[in-house]
Design a protein around this motif. Structure first.
Motif, PDB file in Angstrom:
ATOM      1  N   CYS A 192      45.194  26.098  70.696  1.00 52.47           N
ATOM      2  CA  CYS A 192      44.272  24.976  70.498  1.00 52.47           C
ATOM      3  C   CYS A 192      44.223  24.558  69.032  1.00 52.47           C
ATOM      4  CB  CYS A 192      42.868  25.350  70.979  1.00 52.47           C
ATOM      5  SG  CYS A 192      42.678  25.486  72.759  1.00 52.47           S
ATOM      6  N   ALA A 193      44.267  25.532  68.149  1.00 53.96           N
ATOM      7  CA  ALA A 193      44.175  25.235  66.722  1.00 53.96           C
ATOM      8  C   ALA A 193      45.437  24.549  66.201  1.00 53.96           C
ATOM      9  CB  ALA A 193      43.914  26.521  65.942  1.00 53.96           C
ATOM     10  N   ASP A 194      46.600  24.884  66.792  1.00 55.54           N
ATOM     11  CA  ASP A 194      47.867  24.428  66.223  1.00 55.54           C
ATOM     12  C   ASP A 194      48.488  23.240  66.942  1.00 55.54           C
ATOM     13  OD1 ASP A 194      47.468  26.502  64.492  1.00 55.54           O
ATOM     14  OD2 ASP A 194      49.167  27.717  65.173  1.00 55.54           O
ATOM     15  N   PHE A 195      48.072  22.979  68.196  1.00 58.06           N
ATOM     16  CA  PHE A 195      48.613  21.845  68.941  1.00 58.06           C
ATOM     17  C   PHE A 195      47.497  20.826  69.178  1.00 58.06           C
ATOM     18  CE2 PHE A 195      51.537  25.238  70.097  1.00 58.06           C
ATOM     19  CZ  PHE A 195      52.779  24.611  70.073  1.00 58.06           C
ATOM     20  N   ASP A 196      47.852  19.560  69.092  1.00 60.48           N
ATOM     21  CA  ASP A 196      46.868  18.496  69.308  1.00 60.48           C
ATOM     22  C   ASP A 196      46.790  18.181  70.804  1.00 60.48           C
ATOM     23  OD1 ASP A 196      45.096  16.431  69.017  1.00 60.48           O
ATOM     24  OD2 ASP A 196      46.523  15.017  68.169  1.00 60.48           O
TER      25      ASP A 196
END
Length: 470
Positions: free
Chosen positions: A64-68
């Motif tokens: 979640c933090a690294d992919f939009d």
């Protein structure tokens, strides 16, 4: 200026809901059902995310933090094998224990002769499904529980107590996980609840596929009666897990009703008549259903098109996506369509080309969500998932949003409620039976009844969730 997680959350949820309502958001939403892929991305083994749900939760947060992404499942590696091991479930092979640590958990389907329900037991299942699950089914699927009529053992008792406590622990952990997704990453959940079709339950967990095929050919009336007996119980579980805000859909994991598993006739006479009323009952509450149609359902698109407008999101796995667009587009939201083999072995350019085809064909009028065809496991390429995400963000742009509000739900149809069984949905041992066993109540009988039914329903939820989800 960088947006804070709450702003991102509201923006992404609004985009996701707009598409599901068949409206036009600002851009095509992305909603991958990422399972063991999260382990690969976080540098973990399949054993770690399957056997320790806390690591699985952390892996989801890392993605979640690294992919939009606009929405994700809080833990798509849903089968926590710590729970299945506590109950001694025979039909799972656990990574790192039964199979290699880098292989996703496996379902071991029994042979026809070792099915967890015998053909001669249809009548017992039909008469009282909940009692059958506790007395017959669970002792067969559990290596710890004892068969009916045998002396109760220490390990038998532990299997029920540990299983119930583990399920309680696991379910309670989802609330904090949803809060972390929102507050740390600004990512909403993509679904709420759990559901399968009655015939899929028979195939997956009771008769096995081979046994069920013989039954469909030789005793179809019994199969239909069993599906009708399961129907109200599956509906009760579905309705109890709906999103209270009516934004997130409940998924139906559709397995063996498509080509080539059963004929079109059996779909029309057994599979669909016992599933459609559940979908319509959910829609009557104002909640949508995600038809997660694994396999090729092109032959049944006309049946799905008869559902109330806006009531479902249809997910494309091997279904002809152009045919789905012609039959269902404009009436329902569509999702998926990027083949998993392409995400695993294809080039980034090939992934982008497929995404462009899907957006050009299905997204111009809104009502489309980008996703893989099926659940993302640990063979998916990180570079290809990033290519799918970034291309959709750049290419799938609409402009100003024209979000469509949720349509009011129609009144419940006079559909088939399912069969009458000895025990009503939601109960294991009804109050009426209990009160007949005890002396007259001198105090508040209504209070006693409420507390009994509230606690009794927990036992009901336990066994039906074991059947549905584990």
């Amino acid at each position: 200026m960088k947006k804070n997680p709450r702003e991102l959350y509201d923006e992404r949820l609004g985009r996701y809901v707009a598409a599901m309502r068949n409206g036009t958001p600002d851009r095509v939403p992305i909603r991958p059902f990422a399972a063991e892929f999260t382990a690969t991305y976080a540098g973990l083994t399949c054993q770690e995310v399957t056997h320790d749900y806390r690591k699985a939760f952390d892996a989801v947060l890392r993605c979640c933090a690294d992919f939009d992404w606009d929405a994700v499942v809080p833990n798509m590696v849903y089968v926590w094998t710590g729970l299945t091991q506590a109950m001694g479930l025979r039909y799972y092979a656990i990574p790192g224990i039964d199979i290699a640590a880098d292989v996703g958990f496996q379902y071991r389907e029994p042979s026809e002769n070792e099915a967890f329900m015998r053909r001669e037991e249809y009548d017992e299942l039909i008469a009282d499904p909940t009692r059958f699950l506790y007395e017959v089914w669970f002792p067969r699927v559990s290596a710890e529980a004892v068969q009916r009529g045998c002396p109760v053992t220490y390990r038998n008792n532990l299997a029920f107590v540990k299983g119930g406590m583990a399920m309680l622990d696991y379910f309670h952990a989802f609330g904090p996980q949803l809060a972390r997704m929102r507050d740390e990453c600004g990512t909403p959940s993509s679904i709420s609840g759990m559901l399968k079709a009655p015939l899929d339950i028979l195939a997956d967990k009771l008769r096995g596929y081979v046994g069920l095929v013989y039954d469909l050919m030789e005793i179809p009336d019994k199969v239909l009666a069993a599906c009708r007996a399961l129907q109200p119980h599956l509906q009760w579980i579905a309705l109890s897990g709906l999103d209270a805000e009516r934004k997130l859909p409940i998924p139906i994991w559709m397995h063996r009703g498509c080509v080539p598993f059963i004929s079109h006739q059996l779909f029309d006479t057994i599979y669909w008549p016992t599933l459609r009323p559940i979908i319509e009952a959910i829609w009557a509450q104002g909640n949508q259903v995600l038809l997660y149609a694994e396999g090729d359902w092109t032959a049944h698109l006309d049946s799905f098109a008869q559902l109330p407008e806006g009531s479902v999101i249809f997910h494309i796995d091997r279904t002809d996506y152009k045919a789905a667009g012609r039959s269902l587009g404009g009436k329902f939201c569509l999702s998926g369509g990027v083949p998993n083999f392409l995400l695993a072995t294809g080039t980034q350019e090939a992934v982008k080309a497929r995404c462009k085809e899907l957006i050009d064909e299905l997204a111009p009028r809104g009502g489309y969500i980008m996703d893989a065809s099926a659940i993302l496991q640990n063979d998916a390429s990180i570079d290809n998932i990033r290519a799918m995400t970034n291309f959709t963000r750049d290419y799938g742009v609409y402009g100003p949003s024209t979000r469509t509000p949720q349509r009011p739900a129609p009144p419940p149809p006079p559909g088939d409620p399912g069969a009458e069984t000895a025990t009503k949905p939601g109960a294991c041992f009804p109050w009426e039976r209990k009160v007949a066993e005890i002396p007259p109540i001198p105090g508040d009988s209504a209070l006693a009844k409420k507390v009994w039914e509230d606690v009794d329903s927990l036992g009901y939820v336990f066994i039906w969730h074991v059947l549905l989800g584990y």
